[in-house]
Scaffold this active site. Sequence first.
Site, PDB file in Angstrom:
ATOM      1  N   THR A 157     108.244 -46.067 -58.782  1.00  0.00           N
ATOM      2  CA  THR A 157     107.148 -46.688 -59.536  1.00  0.00           C
ATOM      3  C   THR A 157     106.965 -46.025 -60.906  1.00  0.00           C
ATOM      4  OG1 THR A 157     106.005 -47.242 -57.504  1.00  0.00           O
ATOM      5  CG2 THR A 157     104.657 -47.192 -59.495  1.00  0.00           C
ATOM      6  N   ASN A 212      92.017 -33.869 -65.065  1.00  0.00           N
ATOM      7  CA  ASN A 212      91.542 -34.497 -63.813  1.00  0.00           C
ATOM      8  C   ASN A 212      90.348 -35.411 -64.070  1.00  0.00           C
ATOM      9  OD1 ASN A 212      93.133 -32.172 -62.879  1.00  0.00           O
ATOM     10  ND2 ASN A 212      92.411 -32.826 -60.863  1.00  0.00           N
ATOM     11  N   THR A 219      99.699 -37.436 -67.797  1.00  0.00           N
ATOM     12  CA  THR A 219      98.874 -36.400 -67.181  1.00  0.00           C
ATOM     13  C   THR A 219      99.172 -35.019 -67.759  1.00  0.00           C
ATOM     14  OG1 THR A 219      98.638 -35.194 -65.095  1.00  0.00           O
ATOM     15  CG2 THR A 219     100.644 -36.435 -65.344  1.00  0.00           C
ATOM     16  N   ASP A 220      98.183 -34.149 -67.697  1.00  0.00           N
ATOM     17  CA  ASP A 220      98.417 -32.776 -68.171  1.00  0.00           C
ATOM     18  C   ASP A 220      99.333 -32.005 -67.212  1.00  0.00           C
ATOM     19  OD1 ASP A 220      96.649 -32.343 -66.051  1.00  0.00           O
ATOM     20  OD2 ASP A 220      95.149 -31.276 -67.229  1.00  0.00           O
ATOM     21  N   GLU A 221      99.582 -32.589 -66.023  1.00  0.00           N
ATOM     22  CA  GLU A 221     100.446 -31.890 -65.059  1.00  0.00           C
ATOM     23  C   GLU A 221     101.882 -31.784 -65.548  1.00  0.00           C
ATOM     24  OE1 GLU A 221     100.042 -32.743 -60.943  1.00  0.00           O
ATOM     25  OE2 GLU A 221      97.898 -33.080 -61.086  1.00  0.00           O
ATOM     26  N   VAL A 236      89.621 -26.795 -48.260  1.00  0.00           N
ATOM     27  CA  VAL A 236      89.940 -26.253 -49.584  1.00  0.00           C
ATOM     28  C   VAL A 236      91.298 -25.560 -49.488  1.00  0.00           C
ATOM     29  CG1 VAL A 236      89.259 -24.525 -51.299  1.00  0.00           C
ATOM     30  CG2 VAL A 236      87.532 -26.007 -50.251  1.00  0.00           C
ATOM     31  N   GLY A 272     103.717 -25.271 -53.959  1.00  0.00           N
ATOM     32  CA  GLY A 272     103.916 -25.296 -55.422  1.00  0.00           C
ATOM     33  C   GLY A 272     102.629 -25.492 -56.204  1.00  0.00           C
ATOM     34  N   HIS A 273     101.487 -25.230 -55.581  1.00  0.00           N
ATOM     35  CA  HIS A 273     100.163 -25.522 -56.139  1.00  0.00           C
ATOM     36  C   HIS A 273      99.955 -24.958 -57.553  1.00  0.00           C
ATOM     37  CE1 HIS A 273      95.643 -25.822 -54.835  1.00  0.00           C
ATOM     38  NE2 HIS A 273      95.923 -26.551 -55.897  1.00  0.00           N
ATOM     39  N   TYR A 333     105.492 -35.453 -58.180  1.00  0.00           N
ATOM     40  CA  TYR A 333     104.624 -36.339 -58.969  1.00  0.00           C
ATOM     41  C   TYR A 333     104.703 -36.020 -60.457  1.00  0.00           C
ATOM     42  CZ  TYR A 333     100.418 -37.663 -61.480  1.00  0.00           C
ATOM     43  OH  TYR A 333      99.569 -38.125 -62.454  1.00  0.00           O
ATOM     44  N   SER A 334     104.470 -34.732 -60.799  1.00  0.00           N
ATOM     45  CA  SER A 334     104.429 -34.407 -62.228  1.00  0.00           C
ATOM     46  C   SER A 334     105.812 -34.567 -62.857  1.00  0.00           C
ATOM     47  CB  SER A 334     103.868 -33.008 -62.458  1.00  0.00           C
ATOM     48  OG  SER A 334     104.558 -32.048 -61.713  1.00  0.00           O
ATOM     49  N   LYS A 336     106.172 -38.167 -63.739  1.00  0.00           N
ATOM     50  CA  LYS A 336     105.384 -38.543 -64.929  1.00  0.00           C
ATOM     51  C   LYS A 336     106.035 -37.978 -66.198  1.00  0.00           C
ATOM     52  CE  LYS A 336     101.932 -40.580 -65.096  1.00  0.00           C
ATOM     53  NZ  LYS A 336     101.788 -42.034 -65.271  1.00  0.00           N
ATOM     54  N   PHE A 384      91.855 -46.622 -59.737  1.00  0.00           N
ATOM     55  CA  PHE A 384      90.660 -45.909 -60.210  1.00  0.00           C
ATOM     56  C   PHE A 384      90.493 -45.968 -61.750  1.00  0.00           C
ATOM     57  CE2 PHE A 384      89.438 -41.330 -61.373  1.00  0.00           C
ATOM     58  CZ  PHE A 384      88.097 -41.651 -61.576  1.00  0.00           C
TER      59      PHE A 384
HETATM   60  C1  LIG Z   1      92.814 -33.315 -51.908  1.00  0.00           C
HETATM   61  C2  LIG Z   1      92.487 -31.860 -52.008  1.00  0.00           C
HETATM   62  C3  LIG Z   1      92.722 -31.151 -53.168  1.00  0.00           C
HETATM   63  N1  LIG Z   1      92.463 -29.830 -53.225  1.00  0.00           N
HETATM   64  C4  LIG Z   1      92.714 -29.113 -54.496  1.00  0.00           C
HETATM   65  C5  LIG Z   1      94.108 -29.292 -55.074  1.00  0.00           C
HETATM   66  C6  LIG Z   1      93.870 -29.213 -56.576  1.00  0.00           C
HETATM   67  O1  LIG Z   1      93.899 -27.882 -56.998  1.00  0.00           O
HETATM   68  C7  LIG Z   1      92.454 -29.767 -56.756  1.00  0.00           C
HETATM   69  C8  LIG Z   1      92.433 -31.226 -57.194  1.00  0.00           C
HETATM   70  O2  LIG Z   1      93.300 -31.922 -56.318  1.00  0.00           O
HETATM   71  P1  LIG Z   1      93.585 -33.487 -56.486  1.00  0.00           P
HETATM   72  O3  LIG Z   1      94.622 -33.853 -55.491  1.00  0.00           O
HETATM   73  O4  LIG Z   1      92.302 -34.214 -56.473  1.00  0.00           O
HETATM   74  O5  LIG Z   1      94.119 -33.564 -57.996  1.00  0.00           O
HETATM   75  P2  LIG Z   1      95.343 -32.839 -58.755  1.00  0.00           P
HETATM   76  O6  LIG Z   1      96.411 -32.456 -57.833  1.00  0.00           O
HETATM   77  O7  LIG Z   1      94.763 -31.782 -59.617  1.00  0.00           O
HETATM   78  O8  LIG Z   1      95.875 -34.065 -59.638  1.00  0.00           O
HETATM   79  C9  LIG Z   1      94.969 -35.035 -60.208  1.00  0.00           C
HETATM   80  O9  LIG Z   1      94.790 -34.836 -61.590  1.00  0.00           O
HETATM   81  C10 LIG Z   1      95.948 -34.923 -62.379  1.00  0.00           C
HETATM   82  C11 LIG Z   1      95.580 -34.737 -63.824  1.00  0.00           C
HETATM   83  C12 LIG Z   1      96.786 -36.101 -62.094  1.00  0.00           C
HETATM   84  O10 LIG Z   1      97.561 -36.545 -62.927  1.00  0.00           O
HETATM   85  C13 LIG Z   1      96.847 -36.587 -60.694  1.00  0.00           C
HETATM   86  O11 LIG Z   1      97.262 -37.917 -60.611  1.00  0.00           O
HETATM   87  C14 LIG Z   1      95.530 -36.428 -59.997  1.00  0.00           C
HETATM   88  O12 LIG Z   1      95.711 -36.665 -58.616  1.00  0.00           O
HETATM   89  O13 LIG Z   1      91.836 -29.643 -55.478  1.00  0.00           O
HETATM   90  C15 LIG Z   1      91.911 -29.137 -52.152  1.00  0.00           C
HETATM   91  O14 LIG Z   1      91.662 -27.912 -52.234  1.00  0.00           O
HETATM   92  N2  LIG Z   1      91.668 -29.841 -51.009  1.00  0.00           N
HETATM   93  C16 LIG Z   1      91.943 -31.162 -50.876  1.00  0.00           C
HETATM   94  O15 LIG Z   1      91.727 -31.725 -49.786  1.00  0.00           O
END
Ligand SMILES: Cc1cn([C@H]2C[C@H](O)[C@@H](COP(=O)(O)OP(=O)(O)O[C@H]3O[C@H](C)C(=O)[C@H](O)[C@H]3O)O2)c(=O)[nH]c1=O
Length: 356
Positions: free
Chosen positions: A111, A193, A136-138, A220, A289-290, A164-165, A168, A22
């Site tokens: 990786t 993001n 990433t900010d994570e 969600v 761990g969200h 993941y984080s 990184k 992407f």
């Molecule tokens: C896939 C999915 C996600 N979510 C929530 C979980 C997160 O709070 C938010 C964004 O999730 P997403 O998996 O799209 O992105 P992040 O976990 O924030 O991480 C992303 O942004 C950073 C910077 C990176 O470095 C990551 O590589 C990138 O994947 O939506 C849901 O509620 N439902 C869903 O089905």
Amino acid sequence: MKYDFSQWRLIMKVIVTGGAGFIGSNFIFYMMKKHPDYEIICLDKLTYAGNLSTLKSVLDKPNFKFVKLDICDRDGVYKLFEEEKPDVVVNFAAESHVDRSIENPTIFLETNIIGTSVLMDACRKYGIKRFHQVSTDEVYGDLPLDRPDLFFHEDTPLHTSSPYSSSKASADLLVGAYGRTYNLPVTISRCSNNYGPYQFPEKLIPLMIQRALNNEKLPVYGDGENVRDWLYVEDHCKAIDLILEKGKAGEIYNIGGHNEMHNIDIVKLICDYLDKPYSLIEHVTDRKGHDRRYAIDPDKIHKELGWLPETMFKDGIKKTIQWYLDNKEWWENIISGDYQNYYKEMYGDRKVLDKD
Ligand SMILES: Cc1cn([C@H]2C[C@H](O)[C@@H](COP(=O)(O)OP(=O)(O)O[C@H]3O[C@H](C)C(=O)[C@H](O)[C@H]3O)O2)c(=O)[nH]c1=O
């Protein structure tokens, strides 16, 4: 590096790893437009998230080359560096999906950590003007929802939540160590993001667009109040180009969109744009761990390099939704077959939470 004597310009050779993914593909498009005299080599393993069809508009350009390669393949990477002698390496290659890392951390460690070290070893061996690590900010962990005054700064301690984080953050530490120990000219950027064209539809925004278009339930996680800071991918690419041109070796730059939103509001916005009912939204078991809130202070890159995000979210999200409407074939192809089964296996048994 070569000189174009007719115009007295420097011709840079840039290796973009993960360029079929992407952000990497968007970076290639940005660079080929902005620097038509640069030579771009895309190195990509073509995992499930990398797609050669994404690059079809540049594949036959004389200053572009695609090489299918895993960054963990030391011999292959050394051979490529020996042949090409790149000036710059920008490392986008990464396993990036948090949910997948929770299920299977190993490939993330391989990786994201080992692969990064292989690339930097090649840079040491063959010489480089700049190695740029896209992070990433994570790596900073998360911020509480009730402290909107707090932001991540470049010196915020690393405090990771997911495999993941952690992978990184480990790579960032390695990059810093190679800079100090081997004098490698490195820079790191940590973005919030991203959203925009060509994002694999496992990430929140394209997933919700694709599912809403198919009238499928929109899952969600938890209460949906988690906050992310959304950055339009082209703004991110512009920031990285600036760091390559004007950033100082050894420095870290945070890149944020200054656009914090609750997940639930994003999903509702997508429903509104697509004229879909909120009844499609389903609160499901939370991610383990969200992280609660990410928020970047982009002060340093603004003050030192003059960068600010240019795309307002209301415009960026419209463009993005339109792109997914116009490019159905692209995402239908990549989510067909294996991915559908994987998605069902991964997410099929998430519990639907009671409505509040
Ligand atoms: C896939 C999915 C996600 N979510 C929530 C979980 C997160 O709070 C938010 C964004 O999730 P997403 O998996 O799209 O992105 P992040 O976990 O924030 O991480 C992303 O942004 C950073 C910077 C990176 O470095 C990551 O590589 C990138 O994947 O939506 C849901 O509620 N439902 C869903 O089905």
